[in-house]
Design a protein around this motif. Structure first.
Motif: not given
Length: 221
Positions: A7, A11, A40
């Motif tokens: 994640i 990003r 998230q």
């Protein structure tokens, strides 16, 4: 790699203004929680029953995106529970979402699904059908649905040129609608396309949302 590290890495790699929808279908609430704890907030589900089971198990500030084929007999069950229904693939479905939203007293945000891929199995409006929908200003009859943009998938192929052409076609129809056909449309600004294996190409061609699952969560269980 852990869910959290994927994640964070994604990003960092995604350009500013491109949203990450973590496709959590077929993965347990515990995996979603790990992604949530890494920051998230947008998660994509494709089955109504699975979505309804997960919602009460997880924090209520999650933005749930419904990304699968939505059957008309399941519409009522998810009205008021999604931040975005990405997969509106027919006028009949859109009309039903609108009427059920009106009954529930909510406004439902949706994307119109475009079919540009070579496979016959994909759902969605053909480009000319979607152009005609906006050209005839049929959206003006909606009272409780906000069309926020378009969604689409590229052909399931290793041919990078074909994938790029499909994404370019989706983005082109979006621009045509927003700039030429219905420039007065407000809040029509989302293009959802690109998955784990092809998202960089989708971003280059104009995606504002990418839907990434296996890269984050691993292969489905």
């Amino acid at each position: 790699m852990s869910i959290a590290s994927e994640i964070i890495r994604l990003r960092q790699e995604l350009p500013e203004g491109v949203l990450l929808c973590a496709v959590s279908k077929f993965h347990p609430a515990s995996a979603i929680r790990e992604a949530y704890d890494a920051g998230q907030r947008i998660f994509g589900e494709s089955r109504v029953q699975e979505l309804l089971e997960k919602i009460p198990q997880l924090p209520d500030d999650i933005d749930w995106h419904f990304i699968g084929h939505l059957q008309t007999n399941k519409v009522k069950q998810i009205i008021g529970k999604t931040a975005l229904i990405e997969s509106v693939d027919s006028e009949k479905l859109l009309t039903l979402i609108d009427s059920e939203s009106r009954k529930a007293g909510v406004v439902t945000r949706v994307l119109m699904q475009l079919h540009v891929a070579q496979e016959e199995t994909k759902f969605g409006f053909l480009p000319d059908e979607l152009r005609d929908y906006f050209r005839l200003r049929k959206f003006e009859s909606l009272t409780n649905t906000h069309i926020c943009g378009v969604m689409g998938m590229a052909s399931n192929t290793d041919d990078v040129a074909r994938v790029r052409a499909d994404f370019a076609a989706i983005a082109s129809v979006f621009r045509e609608i927003s700039v030429e056909i219905a420039p007065d449309l407000r809040g029509f600004d989302l293009v959802s396309m690109g998955m784990s294996h092809d998202w960089p190409i989708a971003v280059e061609e104009g995606a504002t949302i990418v839907r990434i699952g296996s890269m984050i969560f691993g292969e489905r269980r």
